[in-house]
Design a protein around this motif. Structure first.
Motif, PDB file in Angstrom:
ATOM      1  N   VAL A 213      25.059 -11.146  21.472  1.00  0.00           N
ATOM      2  CA  VAL A 213      25.773 -11.162  22.786  1.00  0.00           C
ATOM      3  C   VAL A 213      26.268  -9.511  23.290  1.00  0.00           C
ATOM      4  CG1 VAL A 213      27.682 -11.315  23.655  1.00  0.00           C
ATOM      5  CG2 VAL A 213      27.417 -12.975  22.151  1.00  0.00           C
ATOM      6  N   TRP A 214      26.575  -7.952  22.937  1.00  0.00           N
ATOM      7  CA  TRP A 214      26.720  -6.767  22.974  1.00  0.00           C
ATOM      8  C   TRP A 214      25.560  -6.306  23.217  1.00  0.00           C
ATOM      9  CZ3 TRP A 214      24.944  -2.643  20.723  1.00  0.00           C
ATOM     10  CH2 TRP A 214      24.895  -1.501  21.142  1.00  0.00           C
ATOM     11  N   LEU A 215      24.562  -5.915  21.813  1.00  0.00           N
ATOM     12  CA  LEU A 215      23.106  -6.277  22.593  1.00  0.00           C
ATOM     13  C   LEU A 215      21.978  -6.277  23.780  1.00  0.00           C
ATOM     14  CD1 LEU A 215      21.824  -2.848  21.572  1.00  0.00           C
ATOM     15  CD2 LEU A 215      20.731  -4.909  19.396  1.00  0.00           C
ATOM     16  N   GLY A 216      22.223  -7.694  23.506  1.00  0.00           N
ATOM     17  CA  GLY A 216      21.616  -8.618  24.959  1.00  0.00           C
ATOM     18  C   GLY A 216      21.536  -8.115  26.264  1.00  0.00           C
ATOM     19  N   ALA A 217      22.821  -7.169  26.528  1.00  0.00           N
ATOM     20  CA  ALA A 217      23.374  -6.351  27.947  1.00  0.00           C
ATOM     21  C   ALA A 217      22.116  -5.587  28.018  1.00  0.00           C
ATOM     22  CB  ALA A 217      24.890  -6.925  28.248  1.00  0.00           C
ATOM     23  N   LEU A 218      22.522  -4.868  27.178  1.00  0.00           N
ATOM     24  CA  LEU A 218      21.349  -3.458  26.921  1.00  0.00           C
ATOM     25  C   LEU A 218      19.709  -3.497  26.831  1.00  0.00           C
ATOM     26  CD1 LEU A 218      24.080  -1.439  25.404  1.00  0.00           C
ATOM     27  CD2 LEU A 218      23.933  -1.981  27.577  1.00  0.00           C
ATOM     28  N   TRP A 219      18.987  -4.541  26.263  1.00  0.00           N
ATOM     29  CA  TRP A 219      17.948  -4.275  25.613  1.00  0.00           C
ATOM     30  C   TRP A 219      17.187  -5.769  25.115  1.00  0.00           C
ATOM     31  CZ3 TRP A 219      15.390  -0.053  25.044  1.00  0.00           C
ATOM     32  CH2 TRP A 219      15.064  -0.167  24.580  1.00  0.00           C
ATOM     33  N   PRO A 220      15.964  -6.452  25.286  1.00  0.00           N
ATOM     34  CA  PRO A 220      16.145  -7.824  25.206  1.00  0.00           C
ATOM     35  C   PRO A 220      16.100  -7.511  23.089  1.00  0.00           C
ATOM     36  CG  PRO A 220      14.256  -6.052  25.769  1.00  0.00           C
ATOM     37  CD  PRO A 220      15.693  -4.978  26.051  1.00  0.00           C
ATOM     38  N   VAL A 221      16.876  -9.097  23.274  1.00  0.00           N
ATOM     39  CA  VAL A 221      17.214  -9.250  22.292  1.00  0.00           C
ATOM     40  C   VAL A 221      16.998 -10.526  21.803  1.00  0.00           C
ATOM     41  CG1 VAL A 221      18.180  -7.872  21.442  1.00  0.00           C
ATOM     42  CG2 VAL A 221      19.544  -9.933  22.126  1.00  0.00           C
ATOM     43  N   PRO A 222      16.517 -11.577  21.227  1.00  0.00           N
ATOM     44  CA  PRO A 222      16.135 -12.643  20.977  1.00  0.00           C
ATOM     45  C   PRO A 222      18.378 -13.472  21.983  1.00  0.00           C
ATOM     46  CG  PRO A 222      15.860 -12.300  18.872  1.00  0.00           C
ATOM     47  CD  PRO A 222      17.154 -11.452  19.199  1.00  0.00           C
ATOM     48  N   GLU A 223      17.630 -14.770  22.809  1.00  0.00           N
ATOM     49  CA  GLU A 223      19.051 -15.157  23.574  1.00  0.00           C
ATOM     50  C   GLU A 223      20.042 -16.224  22.415  1.00  0.00           C
ATOM     51  OE1 GLU A 223      19.361 -17.722  27.087  1.00  0.00           O
ATOM     52  OE2 GLU A 223      17.413 -16.828  27.328  1.00  0.00           O
ATOM     53  N   VAL A 224      20.862 -16.086  23.036  1.00  0.00           N
ATOM     54  CA  VAL A 224      21.627 -16.935  21.792  1.00  0.00           C
ATOM     55  C   VAL A 224      22.331 -18.269  22.672  1.00  0.00           C
ATOM     56  CG1 VAL A 224      24.202 -17.558  21.098  1.00  0.00           C
ATOM     57  CG2 VAL A 224      23.406 -15.195  20.981  1.00  0.00           C
ATOM     58  N   ALA A 225      21.425 -19.895  21.412  1.00  0.00           N
ATOM     59  CA  ALA A 225      21.648 -20.889  22.291  1.00  0.00           C
ATOM     60  C   ALA A 225      22.500 -21.462  22.518  1.00  0.00           C
ATOM     61  CB  ALA A 225      20.270 -21.718  21.788  1.00  0.00           C
ATOM     62  N   GLY A 226      23.273 -21.040  20.888  1.00  0.00           N
ATOM     63  CA  GLY A 226      24.072 -22.226  20.666  1.00  0.00           C
ATOM     64  C   GLY A 226      25.061 -20.784  19.203  1.00  0.00           C
ATOM     65  N   PHE A 227      26.427 -21.201  19.279  1.00  0.00           N
ATOM     66  CA  PHE A 227      27.099 -20.771  17.826  1.00  0.00           C
ATOM     67  C   PHE A 227      28.621 -21.701  17.816  1.00  0.00           C
ATOM     68  CE2 PHE A 227      30.212 -18.095  16.653  1.00  0.00           C
ATOM     69  CZ  PHE A 227      29.812 -16.990  15.611  1.00  0.00           C
ATOM     70  N   HIS A 228      28.314 -21.519  16.515  1.00  0.00           N
ATOM     71  CA  HIS A 228      30.177 -22.237  16.007  1.00  0.00           C
ATOM     72  C   HIS A 228      30.454 -21.700  14.985  1.00  0.00           C
ATOM     73  CE1 HIS A 228      33.061 -25.465  15.437  1.00  0.00           C
ATOM     74  NE2 HIS A 228      32.561 -25.486  14.427  1.00  0.00           N
ATOM     75  N   HIS A 229      31.416 -21.264  14.438  1.00  0.00           N
ATOM     76  CA  HIS A 229      32.502 -20.373  13.495  1.00  0.00           C
ATOM     77  C   HIS A 229      33.035 -21.939  12.891  1.00  0.00           C
ATOM     78  CE1 HIS A 229      34.354 -16.542  11.421  1.00  0.00           C
ATOM     79  NE2 HIS A 229      33.246 -18.151  10.794  1.00  0.00           N
ATOM     80  N   GLU A 230      33.341 -22.175  11.811  1.00  0.00           N
ATOM     81  CA  GLU A 230      34.870 -22.243  10.812  1.00  0.00           C
ATOM     82  C   GLU A 230      34.742 -21.998  10.087  1.00  0.00           C
ATOM     83  OE1 GLU A 230      33.629 -25.981  10.314  1.00  0.00           O
ATOM     84  OE2 GLU A 230      33.667 -27.032  11.935  1.00  0.00           O
ATOM     85  N   ARG A 231      35.921 -21.886   9.562  1.00  0.00           N
ATOM     86  CA  ARG A 231      36.886 -21.346   8.407  1.00  0.00           C
ATOM     87  C   ARG A 231      35.662 -20.393   7.419  1.00  0.00           C
ATOM     88  NH1 ARG A 231      41.903 -22.688   4.595  1.00  0.00           N
ATOM     89  NH2 ARG A 231      41.590 -20.334   3.074  1.00  0.00           N
ATOM     90  N   ASP A 232      35.065 -21.336   6.741  1.00  0.00           N
ATOM     91  CA  ASP A 232      33.578 -21.079   5.747  1.00  0.00           C
ATOM     92  C   ASP A 232      32.478 -21.447   6.068  1.00  0.00           C
ATOM     93  OD1 ASP A 232      35.373 -20.599   4.401  1.00  0.00           O
ATOM     94  OD2 ASP A 232      36.103 -22.752   2.863  1.00  0.00           O
ATOM     95  N   HIS A 233      31.999 -21.204   7.338  1.00  0.00           N
ATOM     96  CA  HIS A 233      30.951 -21.916   8.018  1.00  0.00           C
ATOM     97  C   HIS A 233      30.644 -21.458   8.965  1.00  0.00           C
ATOM     98  CE1 HIS A 233      29.640 -25.068   4.848  1.00  0.00           C
ATOM     99  NE2 HIS A 233      31.383 -25.271   5.096  1.00  0.00           N
ATOM    100  N   ALA A 234      29.356 -21.024   9.636  1.00  0.00           N
ATOM    101  CA  ALA A 234      29.192 -20.390  10.579  1.00  0.00           C
ATOM    102  C   ALA A 234      27.722 -20.915  11.170  1.00  0.00           C
ATOM    103  CB  ALA A 234      29.115 -18.827  10.921  1.00  0.00           C
ATOM    104  N   TRP A 235      27.172 -21.471  12.436  1.00  0.00           N
ATOM    105  CA  TRP A 235      25.656 -21.594  13.116  1.00  0.00           C
ATOM    106  C   TRP A 235      25.582 -20.862  14.047  1.00  0.00           C
ATOM    107  CZ3 TRP A 235      29.692 -24.978  11.153  1.00  0.00           C
ATOM    108  CH2 TRP A 235      29.245 -25.646  10.236  1.00  0.00           C
ATOM    109  N   LEU A 236      24.335 -20.213  14.098  1.00  0.00           N
ATOM    110  CA  LEU A 236      23.428 -19.433  14.968  1.00  0.00           C
ATOM    111  C   LEU A 236      22.556 -19.743  15.786  1.00  0.00           C
ATOM    112  CD1 LEU A 236      23.659 -17.051  17.020  1.00  0.00           C
ATOM    113  CD2 LEU A 236      23.162 -15.812  15.438  1.00  0.00           C
ATOM    114  N   MET A 237      22.048 -20.285  16.886  1.00  0.00           N
ATOM    115  CA  MET A 237      20.963 -20.836  17.222  1.00  0.00           C
ATOM    116  C   MET A 237      20.336 -19.588  18.718  1.00  0.00           C
ATOM    117  SD  MET A 237      19.392 -24.701  18.693  1.00  0.00           S
ATOM    118  CE  MET A 237      19.723 -25.286  16.929  1.00  0.00           C
ATOM    119  N   THR A 238      19.054 -19.375  18.407  1.00  0.00           N
ATOM    120  CA  THR A 238      18.814 -18.799  18.673  1.00  0.00           C
ATOM    121  C   THR A 238      16.881 -18.702  19.661  1.00  0.00           C
ATOM    122  OG1 THR A 238      17.451 -17.650  16.843  1.00  0.00           O
ATOM    123  CG2 THR A 238      19.644 -16.187  17.911  1.00  0.00           C
TER     124      THR A 238
END
Length: 66
Positions: A40-65
């Protein structure tokens, strides 16, 4: 299983094209959340994979790009 200790899946969407889903469990959930923050931070400055979705729970995290 990637070198990060997370699981990465690749799939195709007819409208978005290739999508990548990264899942981190336990200590690796923090790594996925940190990657989301960097994209998210770098995407404002440089071309990076676009985040299509993100979910974070206590012991699990999912990131879709695409």
């Amino acid at each position: 299983m990637g070198e990060s200790g997370c699981t990465v899946y690749r799939t195709m969407d007819p409208h978005l094209g290739e999508l990548y889903l990264k899942h981190g469990e336990g200590v690796f959930a923090h790594d996925v959340a940190a990657e989301h923050e960097r994209l998210v931070w770098l995407g404002a400055l440089w071309p990076v994979p676009e985040v299509a979705g993100f979910h974070h729970e206590r012991d699990h995290a999912w990131l879709m790009t695409h």
